[in-house]
Each structure stands twice: as structure tokens, then as C-alpha cells.
Design a protein around this motif. Structure first.
Motif, mmCIF file in Angstrom:
data_model
loop_
_atom_site.group_PDB
_atom_site.id
_atom_site.type_symbol
_atom_site.label_atom_id
_atom_site.label_comp_id
_atom_site.label_asym_id
_atom_site.label_seq_id
_atom_site.Cartn_x
_atom_site.Cartn_y
_atom_site.Cartn_z
ATOM 1 N N MET A 1 4.756 5.183 -5.935
ATOM 2 C CA MET A 1 5.618 5.478 -4.811
ATOM 3 C C MET A 1 5.891 6.979 -4.695
ATOM 4 S SD MET A 1 6.367 2.712 -3.263
ATOM 5 C CE MET A 1 5.709 1.131 -3.582
ATOM 6 N N LYS A 2 5.538 7.703 -5.731
ATOM 7 C CA LYS A 2 5.754 9.150 -5.713
ATOM 8 C C LYS A 2 4.510 9.914 -5.273
ATOM 9 C CE LYS A 2 9.825 8.894 -7.821
ATOM 10 N NZ LYS A 2 11.050 9.297 -7.286
ATOM 11 N N MET A 3 3.472 9.185 -4.870
ATOM 12 C CA MET A 3 2.238 9.834 -4.428
ATOM 13 C C MET A 3 2.341 10.099 -2.930
ATOM 14 S SD MET A 3 -0.491 7.620 -6.631
ATOM 15 C CE MET A 3 -1.857 8.614 -6.133
ATOM 16 N N TYR A 4 2.981 11.191 -2.582
ATOM 17 C CA TYR A 4 3.278 11.487 -1.183
ATOM 18 C C TYR A 4 2.046 11.635 -0.297
ATOM 19 C CZ TYR A 4 7.939 11.967 -3.038
ATOM 20 O OH TYR A 4 9.121 11.706 -3.664
ATOM 21 N N PRO A 5 0.933 12.243 -0.766
ATOM 22 C CA PRO A 5 -0.254 12.289 0.103
ATOM 23 C C PRO A 5 -0.786 10.887 0.435
ATOM 24 C CG PRO A 5 -0.464 13.893 -1.667
ATOM 25 C CD PRO A 5 0.749 13.067 -1.967
ATOM 26 N N LEU A 6 -0.749 9.980 -0.537
ATOM 27 C CA LEU A 6 -1.203 8.616 -0.282
ATOM 28 C C LEU A 6 -0.271 7.907 0.701
ATOM 29 C CD1 LEU A 6 -3.021 6.183 -0.847
ATOM 30 C CD2 LEU A 6 -1.538 5.651 -2.795
ATOM 31 N N ILE A 7 1.024 8.063 0.525
ATOM 32 C CA ILE A 7 1.992 7.446 1.433
ATOM 33 C C ILE A 7 1.799 7.983 2.846
ATOM 34 C CG2 ILE A 7 4.449 7.153 1.949
ATOM 35 C CD1 ILE A 7 3.546 5.609 -0.510
ATOM 36 N N ARG A 8 1.604 9.277 2.969
ATOM 37 C CA ARG A 8 1.381 9.884 4.284
ATOM 38 C C ARG A 8 0.091 9.347 4.916
ATOM 39 N NH1 ARG A 8 3.218 14.588 3.305
ATOM 40 N NH2 ARG A 8 1.529 15.210 2.027
ATOM 41 N N TYR A 9 -0.978 9.205 4.098
ATOM 42 C CA TYR A 9 -2.233 8.641 4.595
ATOM 43 C C TYR A 9 -2.018 7.218 5.095
ATOM 44 C CZ TYR A 9 -6.721 6.284 4.488
ATOM 45 O OH TYR A 9 -7.800 5.513 4.821
ATOM 46 N N LEU A 10 -1.276 6.400 4.352
ATOM 47 C CA LEU A 10 -1.023 5.014 4.757
ATOM 48 C C LEU A 10 -0.197 4.956 6.037
ATOM 49 C CD1 LEU A 10 -0.308 3.401 1.271
ATOM 50 C CD2 LEU A 10 -2.379 3.181 2.660
ATOM 51 N N GLU A 11 0.765 5.856 6.174
ATOM 52 C CA GLU A 11 1.577 5.902 7.402
ATOM 53 C C GLU A 11 0.724 6.259 8.614
ATOM 54 O OE1 GLU A 11 5.812 7.319 5.410
ATOM 55 O OE2 GLU A 11 4.470 8.804 6.264
ATOM 56 N N GLU A 12 -0.190 7.204 8.442
ATOM 57 C CA GLU A 12 -1.031 7.654 9.544
ATOM 58 C C GLU A 12 -2.139 6.659 9.893
ATOM 59 O OE1 GLU A 12 -2.397 11.414 8.093
ATOM 60 O OE2 GLU A 12 -0.459 12.391 8.414
ATOM 61 N N SER A 13 -2.500 5.793 8.942
ATOM 62 C CA SER A 13 -3.607 4.855 9.150
ATOM 63 C C SER A 13 -3.235 3.671 10.024
ATOM 64 C CB SER A 13 -4.134 4.355 7.806
ATOM 65 O OG SER A 13 -4.683 5.427 7.086
ATOM 66 N N LYS A 14 -1.959 3.430 10.223
ATOM 67 C CA LYS A 14 -1.496 2.348 11.105
ATOM 68 C C LYS A 14 -2.070 0.984 10.712
ATOM 69 C CE LYS A 14 0.427 5.264 14.076
ATOM 70 N NZ LYS A 14 1.713 5.738 13.761
ATOM 71 N N PHE A 15 -1.908 0.605 9.461
ATOM 72 C CA PHE A 15 -2.373 -0.703 9.005
ATOM 73 C C PHE A 15 -1.547 -1.801 9.663
ATOM 74 C CE2 PHE A 15 -3.893 1.991 5.550
ATOM 75 C CZ PHE A 15 -5.188 1.519 5.410
ATOM 76 N N ASP A 16 -2.154 -2.986 9.781
ATOM 77 C CA ASP A 16 -1.483 -4.102 10.435
ATOM 78 C C ASP A 16 -0.751 -5.017 9.462
ATOM 79 O OD1 ASP A 16 -4.202 -4.327 12.727
ATOM 80 O OD2 ASP A 16 -2.242 -3.412 13.028
ATOM 81 N N ALA A 17 -1.133 -5.030 8.192
ATOM 82 C CA ALA A 17 -0.498 -5.928 7.228
ATOM 83 C C ALA A 17 -0.766 -5.437 5.814
ATOM 84 C CB ALA A 17 -1.020 -7.345 7.389
ATOM 85 N N VAL A 18 0.018 -5.947 4.888
ATOM 86 C CA VAL A 18 -0.168 -5.686 3.461
ATOM 87 C C VAL A 18 -0.428 -7.029 2.792
ATOM 88 C CG1 VAL A 18 0.900 -4.872 1.330
ATOM 89 C CG2 VAL A 18 1.341 -3.671 3.454
ATOM 90 N N PHE A 19 -1.534 -7.128 2.079
ATOM 91 C CA PHE A 19 -1.897 -8.317 1.320
ATOM 92 C C PHE A 19 -1.604 -7.992 -0.137
ATOM 93 C CE2 PHE A 19 -4.066 -12.278 1.052
ATOM 94 C CZ PHE A 19 -4.738 -12.278 -0.160
ATOM 95 N N THR A 20 -0.640 -8.692 -0.744
ATOM 96 C CA THR A 20 -0.176 -8.278 -2.062
ATOM 97 C C THR A 20 0.241 -9.466 -2.917
ATOM 98 O OG1 THR A 20 1.357 -6.784 -3.191
ATOM 99 C CG2 THR A 20 2.194 -7.917 -1.258
ATOM 100 N N ASP A 21 0.341 -9.222 -4.200
ATOM 101 C CA ASP A 21 0.867 -10.201 -5.147
ATOM 102 C C ASP A 21 2.323 -9.828 -5.395
ATOM 103 O OD1 ASP A 21 1.585 -11.725 -7.368
ATOM 104 O OD2 ASP A 21 -0.413 -11.608 -8.237
ATOM 105 N N PRO A 22 3.263 -10.730 -5.151
ATOM 106 C CA PRO A 22 4.680 -10.358 -5.232
ATOM 107 C C PRO A 22 5.249 -10.258 -6.641
ATOM 108 C CG PRO A 22 4.471 -12.647 -4.634
ATOM 109 C CD PRO A 22 3.081 -12.086 -4.668
ATOM 110 N N ILE A 23 4.450 -10.525 -7.676
ATOM 111 C CA ILE A 23 4.998 -10.412 -9.031
ATOM 112 C C ILE A 23 5.422 -8.975 -9.295
ATOM 113 C CG2 ILE A 23 4.427 -10.546 -11.479
ATOM 114 C CD1 ILE A 23 2.930 -13.090 -10.893
ATOM 115 N N LEU A 24 4.631 -8.021 -8.854
ATOM 116 C CA LEU A 24 5.042 -6.615 -8.870
ATOM 117 C C LEU A 24 5.329 -6.239 -7.414
ATOM 118 C CD1 LEU A 24 2.422 -5.136 -11.335
ATOM 119 C CD2 LEU A 24 4.777 -5.793 -11.813
ATOM 120 N N PRO A 25 6.584 -6.069 -7.048
ATOM 121 C CA PRO A 25 6.946 -5.940 -5.630
ATOM 122 C C PRO A 25 6.652 -4.590 -4.980
ATOM 123 C CG PRO A 25 8.904 -5.943 -7.000
ATOM 124 C CD PRO A 25 7.753 -6.176 -7.908
ATOM 125 N N CYS A 26 5.804 -3.778 -5.578
ATOM 126 C CA CYS A 26 5.494 -2.478 -4.975
ATOM 127 C C CYS A 26 4.819 -2.637 -3.613
ATOM 128 C CB CYS A 26 4.613 -1.656 -5.907
ATOM 129 S SG CYS A 26 5.453 -1.187 -7.428
#
Length: 177
Positions: A1-26
Motif C-alpha cells: 500500500m506504500k508503493m505510490y507509483p503502483l497505486i497511481r498506475y492502478l488509479e490511471e488504468s481505470k480497472f473495472d473490478a478487483v478479483f481477490t482472495d479475502p483472507i488477506l484484505p489488501c
């Protein structure tokens, strides 16, 4: 969560959904930050958080707990044993998921708990087989896929991938954590 360039890339990419395993809620924290729906793929969350998040009934006096060797037909003493086996889950969940609640609160800049995050899931793909697990109530957004190697899982994923892109967006994207 502290990887700001990655977070900025994800924000700009306009993804439609997150497919995740909720055991680790990141993944869910990220979905909440990006304001996109989330799809959970799981078998079971420790402490029964999936029951709390989906508001499914799960009374310890009727539903057998893991490691109790009880069946769905219990006498009074077996029901008491079942309740006693369930008590540590309340404390265990607080200890295990407290760092994620703190991380989510800091990242989203508001008070939030892990059950609050899990409640916002759009779809739960649940790997349950009632041959191995006891039948239980399911909510409408919970889909049984029976496991990774189950033909039903392939059909659900194929159906999910066949959804046409949103007419408002030129292309739909999905990312997995």
C-alpha cells in the motif's frame, strides 16, 4: 500500500473490478480506494468472517465447528462443546486482522474494520462442496464453484469473461491480486 507509483498506475488504468482472495484484505482495501467492485474467491476465512460479512446465519449451537468431530445431529453436550470451540474465534480474529484494520484506516483515511471491507464484496465465488462441508445458507451474491478443478468453475469464469465491456468505456479491464 506504500508503493505510490503502483497505486497511481492502478488509479490511471481505470480497472473495472478487483478479483481477490479475502483472507488477506489488501485487495479489498485497494478496491475500496479505487471505487471498483470486488469479486472474492475463497473456501473459508478464519474465524468465520465470511458469515459475519455476508450476514449468513451460523449459530454454533447448530452448525458443527471444525475439529469438534460433531455431525449435524448433536446432543446437548456436543452443542456445548461446539460453542466452547467457537469462543476463541472472537479473540483470534481481533488479533489476526487488527493490522489490516489499521492499514485500511490509514490508507483510506477513515475508520474501517475488516468486516466492513468484506461486506462490500459484489460477488463471492465460494469453493464449497456439500459432500465435504455441511449445507449452509448462502446469500444471492454467493456462487458455488466447488474448487479450481471443477467444471462449474470453468463455466462461471467463462460467463464472467464473456460479459461485454461497458458501453461507457472503450475497454474493460480487470486485475487480480
Amino acid at each position: 500500500m506504500k508503493m505510490y507509483p503502483l497505486i497511481r498506475y492502478l488509479e490511471e488504468s481505470k480497472f473495472d473490478a478487483v478479483f481477490t482472495d479475502p483472507i488477506l484484505p489488501c485487495g479489498q482495501i485497494l478496491a475500496e480506494h479505487l471505487s471498483v467492485p470486488s469479486v472474492f474467491y475463497l473456501q473459508q476465512i478464519p474465524c468465520g468472517l465470511e458469515f459475519e460479512a455476508t450476514q449468513c446465519p451460523n449459530p454454533p449451537s447448530y452448525v458443527p465447528r471444525v475439529f469438534t468431530d460433531n455431525t449435524d445431529r448433536m446432543n446437548f453436550l456436543q452443542r456445548v462443546k461446539n460453542v466452547i470451540f467457537d469462543i476463541p474465534n472472537f479473540f483470534l480474529c481481533d488479533v489476526v486482522f487488527q493490522p489490516y484494520s489499521k492499514l485500511a484506516s490509514e490508507f483510506l483515511q477513515r475508520d474501517v474494520t475488516v468486516p466492513d471491507l468484506l461486506r462490500k464484496a459484489s460477488i463471492w465465488l465460494v469453493k464449497l462442496d456439500f459432500v465435504l462441508h455441511y449445507p449452509r445458507p448462502l446469500m444471492p451474491n454467493m456462487i458455488l464453484v466447488g474448487g479450481v478443478n471443477c467444471p462449474m468453475a470453468c463455466l462461471v469464469i467463462a460467463d464472467f469473461l464473456s460479459i461485454p465491456p461497458s458501453p461507457l468505456k472503450k475497454d474493460s479491464r480487470c486485475f487480480e491480486l
